[in-house]
Design an enzyme around this catalytic site. Structure first.
Site, PDB file in Angstrom:
ATOM      1  N   TYR A  30       0.906  -1.257   0.090  1.00  0.00           N
ATOM      2  CA  TYR A  30       0.100  -0.006   0.106  1.00  0.00           C
ATOM      3  C   TYR A  30       0.830   1.202  -0.020  1.00  0.00           C
ATOM      4  O   TYR A  30       1.916   1.341   0.842  1.00  0.00           O
ATOM      5  CB  TYR A  30      -0.911  -0.027   1.168  1.00  0.00           C
ATOM      6  CG  TYR A  30      -1.784  -1.207   1.272  1.00  0.00           C
ATOM      7  CD1 TYR A  30      -3.332  -0.848   0.682  1.00  0.00           C
ATOM      8  CD2 TYR A  30      -1.652  -2.215   1.711  1.00  0.00           C
ATOM      9  CE1 TYR A  30      -4.192  -1.840   0.559  1.00  0.00           C
ATOM     10  CE2 TYR A  30      -2.608  -3.146   1.948  1.00  0.00           C
ATOM     11  CZ  TYR A  30      -3.806  -3.061   1.131  1.00  0.00           C
ATOM     12  OH  TYR A  30      -5.002  -4.111   1.128  1.00  0.00           O
ATOM     13  N   SER A  31       0.578   2.119  -0.852  1.00  0.00           N
ATOM     14  CA  SER A  31       1.459   3.345  -0.895  1.00  0.00           C
ATOM     15  C   SER A  31       0.995   4.293   0.574  1.00  0.00           C
ATOM     16  O   SER A  31      -0.287   4.235   0.844  1.00  0.00           O
ATOM     17  CB  SER A  31       0.847   4.432  -2.093  1.00  0.00           C
ATOM     18  OG  SER A  31       1.197   3.605  -3.164  1.00  0.00           O
ATOM     19  N   CYS A  90      -0.467   7.614 -11.040  1.00  0.00           N
ATOM     20  CA  CYS A  90      -0.515   6.623 -10.234  1.00  0.00           C
ATOM     21  C   CYS A  90      -1.967   6.067 -10.097  1.00  0.00           C
ATOM     22  O   CYS A  90      -2.779   6.982 -10.145  1.00  0.00           O
ATOM     23  CB  CYS A  90      -0.222   6.733  -8.825  1.00  0.00           C
ATOM     24  SG  CYS A  90      -0.413   5.439  -7.649  1.00  0.00           S
ATOM     25  N   GLU A 125       3.384   4.776 -11.530  1.00  0.00           N
ATOM     26  CA  GLU A 125       3.247   3.575 -10.604  1.00  0.00           C
ATOM     27  C   GLU A 125       1.688   3.016 -11.091  1.00  0.00           C
ATOM     28  O   GLU A 125       0.940   3.786 -10.443  1.00  0.00           O
ATOM     29  CB  GLU A 125       3.666   3.592  -9.264  1.00  0.00           C
ATOM     30  CG  GLU A 125       5.064   3.541  -8.970  1.00  0.00           C
ATOM     31  CD  GLU A 125       5.319   3.318  -7.404  1.00  0.00           C
ATOM     32  OE1 GLU A 125       6.510   3.331  -7.052  1.00  0.00           O
ATOM     33  OE2 GLU A 125       4.472   3.263  -6.643  1.00  0.00           O
ATOM     34  N   TYR A 129      -1.325  -0.089 -11.620  1.00  0.00           N
ATOM     35  CA  TYR A 129      -1.631  -1.461 -11.176  1.00  0.00           C
ATOM     36  C   TYR A 129      -2.730  -2.130 -12.157  1.00  0.00           C
ATOM     37  O   TYR A 129      -3.707  -1.180 -12.034  1.00  0.00           O
ATOM     38  CB  TYR A 129      -1.698  -1.708  -9.795  1.00  0.00           C
ATOM     39  CG  TYR A 129      -0.548  -1.161  -8.962  1.00  0.00           C
ATOM     40  CD1 TYR A 129       0.431  -2.207  -8.475  1.00  0.00           C
ATOM     41  CD2 TYR A 129      -0.570  -0.038  -8.484  1.00  0.00           C
ATOM     42  CE1 TYR A 129       1.542  -1.780  -7.902  1.00  0.00           C
ATOM     43  CE2 TYR A 129       0.587   0.683  -7.816  1.00  0.00           C
ATOM     44  CZ  TYR A 129       1.762  -0.428  -7.467  1.00  0.00           C
ATOM     45  OH  TYR A 129       2.649   0.158  -6.842  1.00  0.00           O
TER      46      TYR A 129
HETATM   47  P1  NAP Z   1     -11.852   2.870  -9.681  1.00  0.00           P
HETATM   48  O1  NAP Z   1     -12.616   3.491  -8.762  1.00  0.00           O
HETATM   49  O2  NAP Z   1     -12.000   1.642 -10.453  1.00  0.00           O
HETATM   50  O3  NAP Z   1     -11.436   4.010 -11.248  1.00  0.00           O
HETATM   51  C1  NAP Z   1     -11.159   5.345 -10.809  1.00  0.00           C
HETATM   52  C2  NAP Z   1     -11.429   6.237 -11.747  1.00  0.00           C
HETATM   53  O4  NAP Z   1     -10.524   5.814 -13.034  1.00  0.00           O
HETATM   54  C3  NAP Z   1     -12.986   5.905 -12.541  1.00  0.00           C
HETATM   55  O5  NAP Z   1     -13.530   7.021 -13.026  1.00  0.00           O
HETATM   56  C4  NAP Z   1     -12.855   4.966 -13.757  1.00  0.00           C
HETATM   57  O6  NAP Z   1     -13.824   5.045 -14.859  1.00  0.00           O
HETATM   58  C5  NAP Z   1     -11.506   5.498 -14.392  1.00  0.00           C
HETATM   59  N1  NAP Z   1     -10.803   4.867 -15.328  1.00  0.00           N
HETATM   60  C6  NAP Z   1     -11.295   3.513 -15.605  1.00  0.00           C
HETATM   61  N2  NAP Z   1     -10.419   3.091 -16.873  1.00  0.00           N
HETATM   62  C7  NAP Z   1      -9.474   4.374 -17.065  1.00  0.00           C
HETATM   63  C8  NAP Z   1      -8.766   4.404 -18.002  1.00  0.00           C
HETATM   64  N3  NAP Z   1      -8.250   3.654 -19.138  1.00  0.00           N
HETATM   65  N4  NAP Z   1      -7.997   5.680 -18.159  1.00  0.00           N
HETATM   66  C9  NAP Z   1      -8.349   6.749 -17.251  1.00  0.00           C
HETATM   67  N5  NAP Z   1      -9.253   6.564 -16.350  1.00  0.00           N
HETATM   68  C10 NAP Z   1      -9.961   5.174 -16.157  1.00  0.00           C
HETATM   69  O7  NAP Z   1     -10.159   2.737  -9.302  1.00  0.00           O
HETATM   70  P2  NAP Z   1      -9.783   2.018  -8.092  1.00  0.00           P
HETATM   71  O8  NAP Z   1     -10.539   0.881  -7.855  1.00  0.00           O
HETATM   72  O9  NAP Z   1      -9.636   3.019  -6.913  1.00  0.00           O
HETATM   73  O10 NAP Z   1      -8.285   1.860  -8.572  1.00  0.00           O
HETATM   74  C11 NAP Z   1      -7.055   2.503  -8.521  1.00  0.00           C
HETATM   75  C12 NAP Z   1      -5.968   1.775  -8.861  1.00  0.00           C
HETATM   76  O11 NAP Z   1      -4.951   2.133  -8.042  1.00  0.00           O
HETATM   77  C13 NAP Z   1      -5.832   0.343  -8.373  1.00  0.00           C
HETATM   78  O12 NAP Z   1      -5.405  -0.328  -9.614  1.00  0.00           O
HETATM   79  C14 NAP Z   1      -4.955   0.091  -7.214  1.00  0.00           C
HETATM   80  O13 NAP Z   1      -4.326  -1.032  -7.296  1.00  0.00           O
HETATM   81  C15 NAP Z   1      -3.951   1.196  -7.568  1.00  0.00           C
HETATM   82  N6  NAP Z   1      -3.281   1.716  -6.341  1.00  0.00           N
HETATM   83  C16 NAP Z   1      -3.659   1.613  -5.267  1.00  0.00           C
HETATM   84  C17 NAP Z   1      -2.862   2.479  -4.206  1.00  0.00           C
HETATM   85  C18 NAP Z   1      -3.174   2.174  -2.623  1.00  0.00           C
HETATM   86  O14 NAP Z   1      -2.306   2.548  -1.731  1.00  0.00           O
HETATM   87  N7  NAP Z   1      -4.441   1.681  -2.235  1.00  0.00           N
HETATM   88  C19 NAP Z   1      -1.470   2.882  -4.692  1.00  0.00           C
HETATM   89  C20 NAP Z   1      -1.272   2.796  -5.751  1.00  0.00           C
HETATM   90  C21 NAP Z   1      -2.038   2.436  -6.803  1.00  0.00           C
HETATM   91  P3  NAP Z   1     -14.670   3.905 -15.192  1.00  0.00           P
HETATM   92  O15 NAP Z   1     -16.243   4.891 -14.820  1.00  0.00           O
HETATM   93  O16 NAP Z   1     -14.608   3.704 -16.579  1.00  0.00           O
HETATM   94  O17 NAP Z   1     -14.651   2.691 -14.194  1.00  0.00           O
END
Ligand code: NAP
Length: 428
Positions: free
Chosen positions: A218-219, A386, A426, A428
């Protein structure tokens, strides 16, 4: 008095008064020594003036810190205009750098601590990091002015125990995503992190094969001086995973474990990890942050670092492009709206607001093309991406289009950004 131990079995302690500074212990021990980076320090005397216990002094060359006196009260930290004061090295107890050493330095010595030099990154971390950074064509290097990160202090087989001191929902009550701000406290154990680093959490229990669960990364969502300044704590942004990438119902093991925890729970933590996705520290440096969903965690850490230092008027812009399904699904929406306009330029992209066109971060980037191209060309601007893997391509195409509009060539600019350590991905 034996304190908590690090991955090599050394006792790790702050040199706080209550832990008996430099007192011999029954095992070898490591202590954290507060130091000033002579390369960044502008010799303004602020730290010496702010120190309430005269632990800081200087000669005609360097400002230095008396190890025996410094109690890490941090009164010097905020006022330092460059961040030079915000440095430390872990040293063997009884063998701190002397004042003579510090007076002679042109730059801080590289960390040569056994815990850093001797251990390899866990395989999981290497694998995940390679995937996460593939969007920039491999590993990058940190900005030249980034602070020195500590990496891999606690291995997965010798984790540190942190106490959960906060668990707050940061998406709306009516939102489908349950995203939480989790605060972990490390007591008297040294667990130094920088904005952009991540930590590993080891959920309790075993998998279907009876093997202990592996750690999840986790970040860190808080700045280097803690979720609460001066406290030895940090925060994470955790989304409760209820479905897999195909939308099939599934219960994420670590995310559900963390999201369900109550105050006082003990959590096994390893790390910290990451030595490149780090923010620049020099005055006048700008940051362009592009994130989706919980990819906002490192951006929150960097923004909070800058917010706490606003009074220093170090200059530099903060530009944020943040994508979520809707306002109530966007972590930290409320706090972000309260940030001063002079600190940060925020651009939200909402993809699922009824009766509104779907917007992604790349659409917002295109809308702000004039500012974006100016920042891409500014040698003092660092770019961080990210979040979801899928956004990489869209952002890349937006940058290419904007460059074309303004007579620039993205294919040529991107390698320059990389070589200047200004492009960090970064996903995922
Ligand atoms: P999410 O709610 O599924 O999506 C966030 C937004 O991104 C939504 O508006 C989504 O639109 C949009 N999106 C989908 N595909 C896209 C594309 N091709 N280009 C641009 N935007 C797009 O996001 P989430 O579930 O929070 O996921 C975040 C990601 O960050 C995960 O993969 C996670 O592993 C990663 N992450 C997490 C951490 C942490 O510390 N927790 C740190 C670094 C990275 P739609 O309406 O189309 O779905």
């Amino acid at each position: 008095m034996a304190g908590p131990k690090d991955s090599l079995g050394f006792v790790i302690r702050f040199n706080y008064n209550e832990t008996v500074m430099n007192a011999p212990t029954e095992t070898s021990s490591l202590v954290r020594q507060h130091l000033i980076d002579p390369e960044i320090c502008i010799r303004c005397n602020t730290c010496e003036e702010m120190c309430p216990i005269d632990a800081i002094t200087h000669d005609g060359r360097n400002y230095v810190i008396k190890f025996e006196i410094c109690n890490w009260c941090n009164d010097c930290m905020g006022p330092c205009p460059t961040g030079a004061i915000d440095n430390s090295r872990t040293v063997a107890s009884g063998q701190p750098y002397s004042l003579e050493d510090q007076y002679s330095w042109d730059s801080l010595p590289a960390p040569t601590n056994p815990e850093i030099a001797a251990t390899e990154l866990p395989e999981d971390v290497t694998r995940i990091t390679e995937i996460a950074q593939s969007g920039q064509g491999g590993p990058s290097s940190p900005p030249w002015s980034a602070a020195h990160p500590y990496v891999n202090l606690f291995a997965p087989n010798k984790p540190v125990t942190a106490t959960l001191t906060g668990n707050f929902r940061i998406t709306g009550e009516d939102a489908s995503a349950d995203i939480r701000h989790i605060v972990l406290d490390f007591g008297h154990t040294t667990f130094p992190v920088l904005e952009g680093q991540s930590i590993g959490i080891i959920p309790p229990g075993t998998d279907a094969n009876g093997k202990p669960h592996t750690m999840r990364l986790y970040s860190v969502a808080s700045p280097r001086n803690g979720e609460r300044p001066g406290y030895n704590n940090l925060s994470l942004t955790v989304k409760r995973v209820t479905e897999d990438h195909e939308g099939k119902a599934t219960k994420g093991i670590c995310s559900n474990y963390l999201c369900d925890l109550e105050k006082g729970a003990q959590v096994q933590v390893c790390g910290p990890y990451g030595s490149t996705f780090l923010m620049p520290n020099h005055p006048g440096s700008s940051i362009m942050m592009i994130c989706t969903g919980t990819g906002s965690a490192p951006m929150r850490a960097m923004t909070e670092r800058r917010r706490r230092r606003m009074a220093l008027k170090e200059g530099g812009e903060l530009f944020l492009f943040f994508g979520a399904r809707a306002a109530n699904e966007l972590p930290y929406f409320g706090p972000l709206m309260k940030l001063p306009k002079e600190l940060i330029d925020i651009n939200f992209a909402f993809s699922r607001v009824p009766n509104q066109p779907k917007q992604y971060v790349q659409d917002k980037i295109r809308e702000r093309h004039e500012d974006v191209v100016r920042m891409l060309k500014d040698e003092n601007c660092y770019i961080y991406i990210c979040g979801l893997k899928g956004m990489e391509r869209g952002v890349d195409e937006a940058f290419r289009d904007i460059c074309r509009m303004h007579g620039e060539d993205w294919e040529k600019l991107l390698p320059v950004l990389r070589s200047q350590s200004r492009y960090h991905v970064e996903t995922y």
